[in-house]
Design an enzyme around this catalytic site. Structure first.
Site, PDB file in Angstrom:
ATOM      1  CG  ASP A 258      29.240  51.124  40.389  1.00 37.66           C
ATOM      2  OD1 ASP A 258      30.442  51.327  40.654  1.00 37.66           O
ATOM      3  OD2 ASP A 258      28.783  51.117  39.233  1.00 37.66           O
TER       4      ASP A 258
ATOM      5  CE1 TYR B   8      43.639  46.957  36.630  1.00 36.21           C
ATOM      6  CE2 TYR B   8      45.918  46.539  36.014  1.00 36.21           C
ATOM      7  CZ  TYR B   8      44.832  46.275  36.822  1.00 36.21           C
ATOM      8  OH  TYR B   8      44.930  45.335  37.827  1.00 36.21           O
ATOM      9  CB  ALA B   9      49.519  50.950  34.060  1.00 32.85           C
TER      10      ALA B   9
ATOM     11  CB  SER C 137      31.434  38.973  44.358  1.00 30.16           C
ATOM     12  OG  SER C 137      32.066  39.616  43.275  1.00 30.16           O
TER      13      SER C 137
ATOM     14  CE  LYS D  24      44.631  48.121  40.078  1.00 31.74           C
ATOM     15  NZ  LYS D  24      43.815  47.875  41.288  1.00 31.74           N
TER      16      LYS D  24
ATOM     17  N   GLY E  19      34.958  44.551  46.623  1.00 27.01           N
ATOM     18  CA  GLY E  19      35.081  43.538  45.562  1.00 27.01           C
ATOM     19  C   GLY E  19      35.297  42.140  46.080  1.00 27.01           C
TER      20      GLY E  19
ATOM     21  CB  SER F 121      48.501  45.998  39.022  1.00 31.83           C
ATOM     22  OG  SER F 121      49.072  45.220  37.985  1.00 31.83           O
TER      23      SER F 121
HETATM   24  N1  LIG Z   1      43.990  39.415  38.092  1.00 31.07           N
HETATM   25  C1  LIG Z   1      45.182  39.946  37.905  1.00 31.07           C
HETATM   26  O1  LIG Z   1      45.967  39.504  37.052  1.00 31.07           O
HETATM   27  C2  LIG Z   1      45.632  41.100  38.763  1.00 31.07           C
HETATM   28  C3  LIG Z   1      46.974  41.495  38.696  1.00 31.07           C
HETATM   29  C4  LIG Z   1      47.396  42.558  39.469  1.00 31.07           C
HETATM   30  C5  LIG Z   1      46.510  43.228  40.280  1.00 31.07           C
HETATM   31  N2  LIG Z   1      45.212  42.824  40.309  1.00 31.07           N
HETATM   32  C6  LIG Z   1      44.309  43.595  41.166  1.00 31.07           C
HETATM   33  O2  LIG Z   1      43.785  42.722  42.157  1.00 31.07           O
HETATM   34  C7  LIG Z   1      42.477  43.163  42.518  1.00 31.07           C
HETATM   35  C8  LIG Z   1      41.505  42.025  42.403  1.00 31.07           C
HETATM   36  O3  LIG Z   1      41.530  41.545  41.073  1.00 31.07           O
HETATM   37  P1  LIG Z   1      40.848  40.161  40.678  1.00 31.07           P
HETATM   38  O4  LIG Z   1      41.751  39.534  39.701  1.00 31.07           O
HETATM   39  O5  LIG Z   1      40.418  39.412  41.895  1.00 31.07           O
HETATM   40  O6  LIG Z   1      39.574  40.718  39.878  1.00 31.07           O
HETATM   41  P2  LIG Z   1      38.148  40.048  39.602  1.00 31.07           P
HETATM   42  O7  LIG Z   1      38.240  38.564  39.730  1.00 31.07           O
HETATM   43  O8  LIG Z   1      37.679  40.630  38.326  1.00 31.07           O
HETATM   44  O9  LIG Z   1      37.261  40.609  40.816  1.00 31.07           O
HETATM   45  C9  LIG Z   1      37.025  41.985  40.932  1.00 31.07           C
HETATM   46  C10 LIG Z   1      36.083  42.231  42.085  1.00 31.07           C
HETATM   47  O10 LIG Z   1      35.773  43.644  42.114  1.00 31.07           O
HETATM   48  C11 LIG Z   1      34.353  43.816  42.000  1.00 31.07           C
HETATM   49  N3  LIG Z   1      34.063  45.026  41.256  1.00 31.07           N
HETATM   50  C12 LIG Z   1      34.443  45.362  39.997  1.00 31.07           C
HETATM   51  N4  LIG Z   1      33.928  46.553  39.648  1.00 31.07           N
HETATM   52  C13 LIG Z   1      33.214  46.983  40.729  1.00 31.07           C
HETATM   53  C14 LIG Z   1      32.444  48.153  40.991  1.00 31.07           C
HETATM   54  N5  LIG Z   1      32.272  49.114  40.075  1.00 31.07           N
HETATM   55  N6  LIG Z   1      31.855  48.276  42.198  1.00 31.07           N
HETATM   56  C15 LIG Z   1      31.988  47.311  43.131  1.00 31.07           C
HETATM   57  N7  LIG Z   1      32.698  46.194  42.939  1.00 31.07           N
HETATM   58  C16 LIG Z   1      33.308  46.037  41.741  1.00 31.07           C
HETATM   59  C17 LIG Z   1      33.875  42.549  41.272  1.00 31.07           C
HETATM   60  O11 LIG Z   1      32.510  42.258  41.528  1.00 31.07           O
HETATM   61  P3  LIG Z   1      31.298  42.741  40.558  1.00 31.07           P
HETATM   62  O12 LIG Z   1      31.752  42.512  39.155  1.00 31.07           O
HETATM   63  O13 LIG Z   1      30.129  41.927  40.982  1.00 31.07           O
HETATM   64  O14 LIG Z   1      31.090  44.179  40.863  1.00 31.07           O
HETATM   65  C18 LIG Z   1      34.757  41.508  41.926  1.00 31.07           C
HETATM   66  O15 LIG Z   1      34.259  41.161  43.198  1.00 31.07           O
HETATM   67  C19 LIG Z   1      42.165  44.354  41.607  1.00 31.07           C
HETATM   68  O16 LIG Z   1      42.467  45.561  42.263  1.00 31.07           O
HETATM   69  C20 LIG Z   1      43.116  44.147  40.445  1.00 31.07           C
HETATM   70  O17 LIG Z   1      43.382  45.363  39.774  1.00 31.07           O
HETATM   71  C21 LIG Z   1      44.751  41.786  39.593  1.00 31.07           C
END
Ligand SMILES: NC(=O)c1ccc[n+]([C@@H]2O[C@H](COP(=O)([O-])OP(=O)(O)OC[C@H]3O[C@@H](n4cnc5c(N)ncnc54)[C@H](OP(=O)(O)O)[C@@H]3O)[C@@H](O)[C@H]2O)c1
Length: 241
Positions: free
Chosen positions: A56, A151-152, A10, A155, A8, A138
């Site tokens: 994916d 989701y929780a 990107s 995690k 992930g 998370s």
């Molecule tokens: N944002 C928050 O508030 C938060 C809080 C706590 C924990 N987290 C955790 O931190 C991590 C990163 O979150 P983020 O906020 O950076 O999320 P994000 O901005 O939505 O980015 C998610 C990344 O995962 C990729 N992805 C999603 N589904 C995929 C799939 N099926 N196959 C391959 N790649 C996939 C997306 O690219 P594509 O869509 O192009 O596939 C993107 O690169 C996650 O594990 C999330 O659960 C986030």
């Protein structure tokens, strides 16, 4: 030179991690379903040290292929960061089958499969630099959050996975930890209502949402020799949520 595989990459936290580990000198491989202009520009900047793919995380055969390509390209894998995840928000009673299945497949099964493939490579060709795994959890795994029960669960599952895997791989010199971020200002949290966002900020000791860079510092540390005696831990990086 360490080889770091990050799912992930990107955007959001994954992209920030790719960038930081490139800046510290790693060879880095990452994938997501689609790329991004920011990742393309990093690939132009680091043509020899960044390898990207589009796939994916819930497709096991594609994951296997990608990890094999990374190993061929860079000669092994030193660190694996399972970061890719999706969040469908909504109360359980009205959540659709496909939303539940997708979160389980990407966040939990996809991360486990990725780590398994990476660990196989680590065991086959032990790296000079001490290898490690980081799974991205998370804060809601422990605190809970209305509308994020599935989701929780994914995690919380990853946290249990990391703690047990640390015991399994410790004797082989591979450390396994989880990072549990608080709410971050990224695409994943864009669905938060303004009220919810303010409520989270109010209950956070440091009075703000996190940024990807706040979390990357912990990942940088956990995947370095500075954390050589740290394994089986869940590190909350949440501003005091
Ligand atoms: N944002 C928050 O508030 C938060 C809080 C706590 C924990 N987290 C955790 O931190 C991590 C990163 O979150 P983020 O906020 O950076 O999320 P994000 O901005 O939505 O980015 C998610 C990344 O995962 C990729 N992805 C999603 N589904 C995929 C799939 N099926 N196959 C391959 N790649 C996939 C997306 O690219 P594509 O869509 O192009 O596939 C993107 O690169 C996650 O594990 C999330 O659960 C986030």
């Amino acid at each position: 030179m360490p080889v770091s595989l990050i799912s992930g990459g990107s955007r959001g936290l994954g992209l920030a991690t790719v960038q930081r580990l490139l800046e510290r000198g790693d060879q880095v491989a990452t994938f997501s379903r689609s790329g991004s202009p920011a990742l393309t520009s990093l690939a132009e900047q680091f043509p020899d040290r960044l390898y990207t793919g589009c796939l994916d995380a819930s497709k096991n055969d594609k994951l296997r292929q990608f990890v094999a390509q990374v190993t061929e390209r860079f000669g092994g894998i030193t660190h694996c960061v399972a970061n890719a995840a999706i969040a469908h928000e909504g109360v359980l009673a009205t959540m659709r089958d496909d939303q539940i299945e997708e979160m389980l497949a990407v966040n939990l099964a996809g991360s486990i499969m990725l780590v398994r493939e990476a660990v196989r490579q680590m065991l086959l060709a032990p790296a000079e630099n001490a290898p490690s795994v980081v799974v991205v959890s998370s804060v809601v795994a422990k605190t809970g959050s209305q509308g994020l029960s599935v989701y929780a669960a994914t995690k919380a599952g990853l946290e249990g996975f990391a703690i047990s895997l640390a015991r399994e791989l410790g004797p082989r010199g591979i450390r396994v930890n989880a990072v549990a971020p608080g709410f971050l200002d990224t695409d994943l949290s864009q669905s938060l209502s303004a009220d919810n966002r303010q409520r989270i900020i109010r209950r956070t000791a440091l009075g703000r949402l996190g940024t990807p860079d706040d979390i990357v510092s912990a990942i940088d540390y956990l995947t370095s020799s500075r954390a050589s005696f740290l394994t089986g831990q869940i590190i909350a990086v949440d501003g005091g949520a």
